[in-house]
Design a protein around this motif. Structure first.
Motif, mmCIF file in Angstrom:
data_model
loop_
_atom_site.group_PDB
_atom_site.id
_atom_site.type_symbol
_atom_site.label_atom_id
_atom_site.label_comp_id
_atom_site.label_asym_id
_atom_site.label_seq_id
_atom_site.Cartn_x
_atom_site.Cartn_y
_atom_site.Cartn_z
ATOM 1 N N SER A 27 1.105 -0.939 -0.086
ATOM 2 C CA SER A 27 0.217 0.120 0.211
ATOM 3 C C SER A 27 0.833 1.029 0.018
ATOM 4 C CB SER A 27 -0.470 -0.127 1.219
ATOM 5 O OG SER A 27 -0.231 0.395 2.707
ATOM 6 N N GLY A 28 2.285 1.184 0.665
ATOM 7 C CA GLY A 28 2.952 2.430 0.927
ATOM 8 C C GLY A 28 2.988 3.451 1.408
ATOM 9 N N GLY A 29 1.649 3.186 2.558
ATOM 10 C CA GLY A 29 1.298 4.102 3.484
ATOM 11 C C GLY A 29 2.946 3.813 4.157
ATOM 12 N N GLY A 30 2.683 2.854 5.116
ATOM 13 C CA GLY A 30 4.045 2.412 5.835
ATOM 14 C C GLY A 30 3.969 3.096 7.342
ATOM 15 N N GLY A 31 3.096 4.112 7.280
ATOM 16 C CA GLY A 31 3.141 4.644 9.119
ATOM 17 C C GLY A 31 3.167 3.643 9.810
ATOM 18 N N ALA A 32 2.258 2.887 9.906
ATOM 19 C CA ALA A 32 2.478 2.073 11.679
ATOM 20 C C ALA A 32 3.342 1.154 11.536
ATOM 21 C CB ALA A 32 1.102 0.877 10.921
ATOM 22 N N ALA A 33 4.857 0.796 10.172
ATOM 23 C CA ALA A 33 5.211 -0.675 10.526
ATOM 24 C C ALA A 33 6.219 0.633 11.467
ATOM 25 C CB ALA A 33 5.462 -0.736 9.341
ATOM 26 N N GLY A 34 6.874 1.552 11.437
ATOM 27 C CA GLY A 34 8.116 2.772 11.407
ATOM 28 C C GLY A 34 7.061 3.314 12.939
ATOM 29 N N GLU A 35 5.883 2.814 13.188
ATOM 30 C CA GLU A 35 5.224 3.208 14.984
ATOM 31 C C GLU A 35 6.553 2.794 16.138
ATOM 32 O OE1 GLU A 35 2.262 2.088 17.926
ATOM 33 O OE2 GLU A 35 1.559 1.898 15.809
ATOM 34 N N THR A 36 7.067 3.220 16.961
ATOM 35 C CA THR A 36 7.658 3.336 18.253
ATOM 36 C C THR A 36 6.623 3.529 19.187
ATOM 37 O OG1 THR A 36 8.422 5.668 17.916
ATOM 38 C CG2 THR A 36 10.103 4.754 16.813
ATOM 39 N N THR A 37 7.335 2.722 20.255
ATOM 40 C CA THR A 37 6.681 2.690 21.487
ATOM 41 C C THR A 37 7.339 4.030 21.976
ATOM 42 O OG1 THR A 37 8.607 1.409 21.498
ATOM 43 C CG2 THR A 37 6.772 0.426 22.314
ATOM 44 N N ASP A 38 6.298 4.693 22.308
ATOM 45 C CA ASP A 38 6.563 6.024 22.645
ATOM 46 C C ASP A 38 8.177 5.737 24.078
ATOM 47 O OD1 ASP A 38 4.725 5.262 25.075
ATOM 48 O OD2 ASP A 38 5.614 7.043 25.994
ATOM 49 N N ALA A 39 9.176 6.468 23.875
ATOM 50 C CA ALA A 39 10.449 6.053 24.455
ATOM 51 C C ALA A 39 10.272 5.894 25.649
ATOM 52 C CB ALA A 39 11.309 6.958 23.231
ATOM 53 N N LYS A 40 10.633 5.591 26.355
ATOM 54 C CA LYS A 40 9.795 5.274 28.062
ATOM 55 C C LYS A 40 11.329 5.007 28.927
ATOM 56 C CE LYS A 40 5.991 3.036 29.258
ATOM 57 N NZ LYS A 40 5.549 2.246 28.803
ATOM 58 N N SER A 41 12.099 6.212 29.498
ATOM 59 C CA SER A 41 13.138 6.485 29.564
ATOM 60 C C SER A 41 13.665 5.148 30.772
ATOM 61 C CB SER A 41 13.850 7.457 30.780
ATOM 62 O OG SER A 41 12.980 7.385 32.029
ATOM 63 N N PRO A 42 14.794 4.519 30.394
ATOM 64 C CA PRO A 42 15.535 3.042 31.741
ATOM 65 C C PRO A 42 15.057 3.104 32.977
ATOM 66 C CG PRO A 42 17.101 3.852 31.012
ATOM 67 C CD PRO A 42 15.580 5.273 29.838
ATOM 68 N N GLU A 43 15.187 4.869 33.764
ATOM 69 C CA GLU A 43 14.524 5.049 34.673
ATOM 70 C C GLU A 43 13.363 5.101 35.316
ATOM 71 O OE1 GLU A 43 16.698 7.231 33.210
ATOM 72 O OE2 GLU A 43 18.066 8.102 34.280
ATOM 73 N N ALA A 44 12.657 5.781 34.021
ATOM 74 C CA ALA A 44 11.248 5.680 34.174
ATOM 75 C C ALA A 44 10.392 3.834 34.386
ATOM 76 C CB ALA A 44 10.259 6.138 33.126
ATOM 77 N N LEU A 45 11.534 2.789 33.312
ATOM 78 C CA LEU A 45 11.306 1.417 33.365
ATOM 79 C C LEU A 45 11.601 1.103 34.356
ATOM 80 C CD1 LEU A 45 12.026 0.729 29.846
ATOM 81 C CD2 LEU A 45 9.681 0.738 30.462
ATOM 82 N N VAL A 46 12.562 1.037 34.971
ATOM 83 C CA VAL A 46 13.151 0.234 36.214
ATOM 84 C C VAL A 46 12.124 1.031 37.451
ATOM 85 C CG1 VAL A 46 14.494 0.441 38.358
ATOM 86 C CG2 VAL A 46 14.927 0.864 36.381
ATOM 87 N N LYS A 47 11.543 2.477 37.679
ATOM 88 C CA LYS A 47 10.707 2.438 38.793
ATOM 89 C C LYS A 47 9.748 1.550 38.753
ATOM 90 C CE LYS A 47 11.741 6.940 40.662
ATOM 91 N NZ LYS A 47 13.036 7.565 39.507
ATOM 92 N N ALA A 48 8.991 1.819 37.931
ATOM 93 C CA ALA A 48 7.415 0.947 37.021
ATOM 94 C C ALA A 48 7.370 -0.646 37.631
ATOM 95 C CB ALA A 48 7.005 1.359 35.767
ATOM 96 N N ASN A 49 8.807 -1.445 37.245
ATOM 97 C CA ASN A 49 8.724 -2.569 37.882
ATOM 98 C C ASN A 49 9.765 -3.423 37.702
ATOM 99 O OD1 ASN A 49 6.621 -3.115 34.930
ATOM 100 N ND2 ASN A 49 9.200 -1.586 34.112
ATOM 101 N N CYS A 50 10.886 -2.041 39.027
ATOM 102 C CA CYS A 50 11.141 -3.078 40.316
ATOM 103 C C CYS A 50 12.166 -2.720 41.192
ATOM 104 C CB CYS A 50 12.777 -3.170 39.352
ATOM 105 S SG CYS A 50 13.091 -3.008 37.545
ATOM 106 N N ILE A 51 11.543 -1.307 41.503
ATOM 107 C CA ILE A 51 11.381 -0.808 42.821
ATOM 108 C C ILE A 51 10.579 -1.262 44.434
ATOM 109 C CG2 ILE A 51 12.539 1.122 42.395
ATOM 110 C CD1 ILE A 51 9.152 2.644 42.718
ATOM 111 N N SER A 52 9.724 -2.004 43.127
ATOM 112 C CA SER A 52 9.041 -2.759 44.071
ATOM 113 C C SER A 52 9.483 -3.748 44.829
ATOM 114 C CB SER A 52 8.054 -3.805 43.920
ATOM 115 O OG SER A 52 7.945 -4.683 42.897
#
Ligand code: HEC
Length: 114
Positions: A27-52
């Motif tokens: 189709s040539g649109g191609g918008g969705a394929a390059g979609e980036t997960t909104d770049a969460k910082s590693p600090e934020a990921l660690v806060k959300a997943n590891c500090i417990s």
């Protein structure tokens, strides 16, 4: 129950996604394929997943084994990524919960801690 479910749907969803992407390749649109997960910082990921378990400051809540403040001095980035992915020894496995990119960025971040 949740894990059993995602163990099934994970690969399935990946397959469906791959099919969907290849199907619309012309189709040539191609918008969705390059979609980036909104770049969460590693600090934020660690806060959300590891500090417990590892403590607010990653200081390990008094258990040296859980202290990640100098984890880069004793583990390589690959070992850290492997631990996050597969868990073990009381640690949960984050495979299927975090993407490879997220795990890799957390491992990078922690490997710097020496
Ligand atoms: C459910 C509690 C729990 C959570 C959540 C958790 N961990 Fe752990 N983690 C542990 C335990 C328990 C160990 C010790 C495992 C062992 O003795 O092998 C550990 C060990 C580790 C180690 C190895 C430390 C060493 O010196 O051997 C790393 C690296 C690590 N965790 C990173 C993380 C990261 C990054 C996250 C978030 C993505 C996280 N952990 C989330 C419980 C947890």
């Amino acid at each position: 129950m949740k894990n059993a479910w995602s163990a099934w749907t994970g690969p399935l969803a990946a397959t469906v996604l791959a099919l969907a992407l290849s199907a619309c390749g012309s189709s040539g649109g191609g918008g969705a394929a390059g979609e980036t997960t909104d770049a969460k910082s590693p600090e934020a990921l660690v806060k959300a997943n590891c500090i417990s378990c590892h403590g607010n400051q990653l200081e390990g809540r008094g258990r040296e084994k859980l202290n990640l403040l100098k984890v880069g001095a004793r583990m390589s980035k690959e070992e850290i990524a492997d631990k996050i992915t597969n868990g073990g020894g009381g640690m949960v496995a984050f495979k299927g919960r975090l993407t490879e990119e997220e795990i890799s960025s957390i491992a990078d971040f922690l490997a710097e801690k020496k």
